[in-house]
Design a protein around this motif. Structure first.
Motif, short mmCIF file in Angstrom:
data_model
loop_
_atom_site.label_atom_id
_atom_site.label_comp_id
_atom_site.label_asym_id
_atom_site.label_seq_id
_atom_site.Cartn_x
_atom_site.Cartn_y
_atom_site.Cartn_z
N LEU A 37 0.90 -1.25 0.15
CA LEU A 37 -0.12 0.08 -0.07
C LEU A 37 0.80 1.21 0.02
N LEU A 38 1.84 1.14 0.66
CA LEU A 38 2.97 2.49 0.74
C LEU A 38 3.32 2.89 -0.80
N GLN A 41 0.41 3.93 -2.98
CA GLN A 41 0.04 5.22 -2.51
C GLN A 41 0.92 6.15 -3.17
N TYR A 48 -2.46 9.13 -1.56
CA TYR A 48 -3.75 8.32 -1.10
C TYR A 48 -3.91 7.09 -2.03
N LEU A 72 -5.02 0.73 5.80
CA LEU A 72 -5.00 2.22 5.45
C LEU A 72 -5.50 3.09 6.55
N LEU A 78 -0.23 5.80 5.88
CA LEU A 78 -1.27 5.67 4.60
C LEU A 78 -2.40 6.40 4.80
N CYS A 80 -6.49 7.07 3.01
CA CYS A 80 -7.72 6.84 1.87
C CYS A 80 -8.10 8.05 1.46
#
Length: 166
Positions: A37-38, A41, A48, A72, A78, A80
């Motif tokens: 996710l990092l 993003q 985001y 998130l 992180l 959203c």
């Protein structure tokens, strides 16, 4: 299971390919969700993970989208929600408060004319209060796009930092 819902959120082909490269680099291993996710993003200039992307990642990792959102929402690095080009994270831990992070926060609010959770009119800065990011010995400090800027103990140092991010 998520395929039907993900069809409601089509992603551009180029973005899908970039996300697939990130996932492949992590061997589609759901235990690496934070790192995934990092990196995902970082593909977005607003720093985001948009809802369609969260669903796509969940589908590709064969996990529930609620698990993606749990991550998130748990990690301060992180998001959203869209953020500015430079999200400024101010630590609110006790160690940083002892080292005058409150003065740093007040100066940032004054210079930028925003409060925590707000973004400047030009979209350059978002001010965020976060828990420890591991710079207690260098406080008062901020983290911006993963980089820690430390010993911000005067208005001049803070103004210089903000000007350098132009």
């Amino acid at each position: 299971m998520l395929t039907e819902h993900t069809a409601d959120y089509p992603l551009p082909e180029a973005l899908r390919e970039q996300i697939d490269q990130v996932l492949e680099a992590h061997d589609y291993d759901g235990t690496q969700i934070v790192g995934i996710l990092l990196e995902v993003q970082d593909l977005n200039e607003r720093h985001y993970v948009p809802e369609p992307v969260a669903y796509y990642v969940a589908q590709k990792l064969d996990m529930r989208v609620t698990n993606v959102y749990d991550v998130l929402n748990f990690y301060s690095e992180l998001s959203c929600e869209p953020r500015a080009k430079y999200p400024i994270q101010v630590c609110s831990s006790i160690a940083c408060r002892v080292n005058d992070s409150a003065s740093l926060a007040a100066t940032l609010k004054d210079i930028l004319s925003i409060d925590f959770g707000e973004t400047t009119y030009d979209g350059r800065f978002t001010l965020e209060k976060v828990t420890c990011f591991g710079a207690c010995d260098r406080a008062p400090a901020v983290r911006i796009n993963g980089h820690v800027y430390d010993h911000l103990d005067s208005r001049e140092k803070i103004e210089h930092l903000l000007a350098s991010l132009a």
